[in-house]
Design an enzyme around this catalytic site. Structure first.
Site, mmCIF file in Angstrom:
data_model
loop_
_atom_site.group_PDB
_atom_site.id
_atom_site.type_symbol
_atom_site.label_atom_id
_atom_site.label_comp_id
_atom_site.label_asym_id
_atom_site.label_seq_id
_atom_site.Cartn_x
_atom_site.Cartn_y
_atom_site.Cartn_z
ATOM 1 N N GLY C 148 8.768 71.445 45.175
ATOM 2 C CA GLY C 148 8.869 72.215 43.950
ATOM 3 C C GLY C 148 8.231 71.442 42.808
ATOM 4 C CB CYS C 149 6.841 72.560 39.554
ATOM 5 S SG CYS C 149 8.106 73.784 39.141
ATOM 6 C CE1 TYR C 150 11.410 71.904 35.029
ATOM 7 C CE2 TYR C 150 11.983 73.712 36.482
ATOM 8 C CZ TYR C 150 11.719 73.240 35.208
ATOM 9 O OH TYR C 150 11.763 74.093 34.134
#
EC number: 1.2.1.38
Lengths: 345, 345, 345, 345
Positions: C148-150
């Site tokens: 995921g990005c985070y």
């Protein structure tokens, strides 16, 4: 106190009506309806109203609405025409922020909005709610068709020129730019932040609903056959509208005379500000207020006059104008509850 | 009517003061000074004020200012302290929106602002202008040090926890985000549209002037030694501030009890809104208004409570708070002229 | 040439994959599927690809996909797990940009994503696609769960500290901010321009899907029990992510040693840039590129180290990282097709 | 490898040249000068270039520049004309991104730019760098006057119509909108984020420097006397330009014939995309790329044709166009280093 009802208060013109009417000293908010949000406290949808609006959305309720003195329709096109008759019979005044009562030309309405007009008789008595041009009729009206946002800027910008008969009415160009809130509060891909931010585009260039409405009104200002080219664009900002109007002069006139023409036309208007010749009005100079500002240009003293017009599309372009009409209809000072200073920066 | 003067009205806190005071029913705007813009009509710099403010900026003029009942300083740090003494002797009250009268610790002031404090005696009587915590002192004050924008959110967010003694005051974290208007109206590369738009960054992480101001005030709320980590960030929006506060609970307490603690602390405050537990306040829900909103979270019912605080940095974070203080100093209803509903969208 | 298929190419990670893969020298785009847009030329939906991508979206077609060497899933959670088995049996490698293959803890997956995991055996061989930490495993993987990005920013920011064992792993805070494109291309009110522009808010503070994914990975870096507080916020910008990480040092260490620790950890990484101590990275310094930048702060030389991490959420946070994995899986130079310089301004 | 020097690389056209030239396969960056930033590593000013550009700004240095094969001037008007002669004598080609070599009419240049033209003889051999119209001359040129951003859109939009002689050249209107980066990287109040964000305005309506440049070029396309009304506006976005062009048809022609006229005119142009009749191009569909897109409209099949033109003002409108010229001057494939796909979203 004027008992006010709002049908369809969930969109941007609805919440803007709520903001203005809640601060209006002569208004008592009586009902806000939304079939979809029945029971939801208004402040839950719009936290900006927490502690200020304690009503909840209610399912449209004939009884509640007929208790009102006036009902605003902040609904999609077609809703007001279905309920207006009944409200009028109950002695309730109607102000429609959609298009149902804007155009007397039913054929044009049906062509552009794609629905049949179901109450032409109410339409026939409806008054076009642009106070600067229709003030007296508005004062005695029972039904108001509140102008579209673009048409407001085009009419107030072209009016002095057409009335004076000094431009070629058959060859008008309006290159207009609107903030995204004008597209409403709908779950559509095209107006997502990631689609509409940091970009600029035109839309509806080959034809837009606001053209016939505007032409019908402009035609009332002149004997010439009005020809209007209207090109709308979408600006990556929430509120604000900027119209750049081009008109061909058909007579010799000085820039001073042009400026005087506009200043004298609007000298008594509380919400129209004619700026010094050659000014560049910013949309933010009207943000969250009912002001509309106009400035004139004439490159190389040529035959074309350029009129720049700015307003907040949600206020003078919609809800503020509707409240201005209400003030007139109920004999209040026209500026009551509308003297908020624009928010800048 | 209260005769009001503004020294240095050309910045964003200045124009916001003008917006609020012009709509204030008990205020008469008497003088607006700006050495640089002497003679310029205020409305020429801020077209949003056209037709509403007819004053021109004047060169700072002792006579004019001493006629006032109160003078606001919307100036760079150091200006107010140079003129306050004289105004007080003339019976004029002073409200400084800069830092001159915020910190009683002169050494800290001089360390962080890099200038000597030239009137410690006025400072000693100055009252820190946060009405929710200092109301009584403000009512009788002659000189107000108006709080910084970030400190307002940090103090009102941490106060109930520190006062109740239920968190570790030595280990507080404030991760704060501000709109660009907080940087003021200065010709600087870093805050150009093309530099600050469509991007996000932290700044001053290793040390920021608002830390000592906040610590001095937080220290008054607890016997523990306050330890605060403050991390400011710049958000690509004009107005708005969002502070995300982290505090370690040092006791057993339920979420309901936490919520009740905050609600009871602020139940009589007209400008502090405690939202339901677990809410996510948006900065726009306070835009152009004096409201500050708070919401509590406690992930996994763990030992850390998260307090979310939002406000408009130019209103509750600056000019609105200053007007709130003025209302108290002159015995007016505290909310006079400050009940504008937030502009949304 | 590597034959590439994309399942669900209509979202933002899909169009970003198309942008990167079209410019990739070793890739031949073979199929782009979208049940909803079957038959629509890709360039009609994304005019930025006019003249560069001549494929049309096709209905998911097993035959077409099994011709590919690798298939990217830019689909909602749950789609990849339904098709992966079949593709693997046909010798096609799989890279899922959704969450199906990110977490080995099936219970956690099912709890947070609300769907049963239908192919745990493929999951068991899936490799977590973060090259900086899993490079060798990625090289030989058949199935990649793209981070995921985070989580990408949190892992690369905390990794050097946890690996060195110099912070309290039970007490980590990640205050993260993301551009709106992270919410995807869905017709939802909350991410409309008029809702998400000129405002700032937190969301999912009480619990977010990226927490369990991140904790599972952080736990691999330390023997302590990882405790992570993750607070996501929405920034009014299209692309970009900024994570502000707080960690408590449990040992004496100088700032120089901290800086050396990070620089040595990432000295050979082509896409991780450790900036000088005390820097303030801007998200725009990574816009449209696969770079991730890190900077360290330590206010008052205290016990807390602050790690600032920025990336483009659609590139290093999603599609760029997936291409980086593909390069490794096919024995290409890891940076192939990923050396675009960030777009600034 | 082509040895390239950049004079004045600190502005937005400068950093965009750096971005494009650093990724250009046939270029060796040799010198970047800036009197003000002498000694500062380029990557310190533009972190997006960290690890990619290792040069530092140097004080303008004749020796260094004369070693180059070509020097780009990304400087204010007046700088290139002072140094061009010397460079040419040393066999160095010159590409000026400012206005020094754009207009052959020296009187017009001096009137609009307010400085005397100090090297008319170099001007007389300078070639106007619009490849689509001047390709052959550019190939053999020693000095290029790179077109302004607005003029590029106006020329490529009006060209097919004027060349075909089917419109009234005396009555052209160009209503143009530009992102704020077009105003450059200058510390000016008017382009601060808090001044230019969330608002829209026109500027220079009574007269703009790009008018004479454009008229001089349009005049070369027709025997009629060109009359152009050019109205620039500022859009709250960083990059992007949208020109809405209005021309009166003076002959009978079908929409299909109009479309064919444009498509055939540009069918071999790698950077001009004629979209389907009636399209609405978005500026973002060209972001960070050298593409320019055109779409035609003709409301009510009337006498007015509307041409919509979009580009990235910093690429096709400035630095990308300059690199396109360089490619032609050095016999490279025209598209070398310019095939980046637009960044969307």
């Amino acid at each position: 106190m004027i008992k006010v009802g709002i049908v369809g208060g969930t969109g941007y013109t609805g919440v803007e009506l709520l903001r203005l009417l809640t601060m209006h000293p002569a208004v008592e908010l009586t009902a806000i309806t939304s079939r979809k949000e029945d029971g939801l406290p208004v402040a839950d949808m719009y936290p900006s109203l927490r502690g200020r609006v304690n009503l909840a959305f209610s399912s449209p309720d004939k009884a509640k609405l007929t208790e009102c003195d006036v009902v605003f329709f902040a609904t999609p096109h077609g809703v007001a025409m279905a309920q207006a008759q009944e409200l009028l019979m109950a002695g309730v005044k109607v102000i429609d922020l959609a298009a149902d009562f804007r155009m007397q030309d039913v054929a044009q309405f049906e062509k552009w909005y794609g629905i049949p007009h179901t109450c032409p008789d109410v339409l026939s008595e409806a008054v076009y709610g642009l106070p600067e041009l229709n003030r007296d009729a508005i004062k005695t009206a029972r039904v108001i068709g509140n102008p579209g946002c673009y048409p407001t800027t085009m009419q107030l910008g072209f009016y002095p020129l057409l009335k004076a008969g000094i431009v070629d009415a058959t060859d008008l160009i309006a290159d207009c730019k609107s903030g995204v809130s004008g597209a409403g509060r709908k779950a559509e891909i095209g107006i997502l932040f990631s689609e509409a931010s940091d970009t600029f585009k035109a839309y509806g260039v080959s034809g837009h609903r606001h053209t016939p409405e505007t032409v019908e009104q402009l035609q009332r200002m002149t004997e010439q056959k009005v020809g209007l080219l209207f090109t709308p664009h979408l600006v990556p900002m929430v509120r604000g509208m900027h119209s750049t109007l081009y008109a061909r002069l058909n007579t010799d006139i000085s820039n001073d005379e042009l400026q005087v023409l506009f200043e004298s036309t609007y000298k008594d208007e509380p919400f129209v500000d004619v700026m010094p010749f050659g000014s560049h009005p910013e949309t933010r100079s009207t943000r969250a207020s009912n002001m509309l500002r106009i400035a004139l240009h004439r490159p190389n003293n040529g035959k074309t006059v350029i009129v720049l017009v700015v307003q907040d599309n949600l206020v003078k372009g919609a809800s503020g104008q509707a409240v201005q009409c209400m003030n007139l209809m109920f004999g209040l000072d026209e500026v009551t509850g509308l003297q908020h200073i624009p928010v800048l920066p």
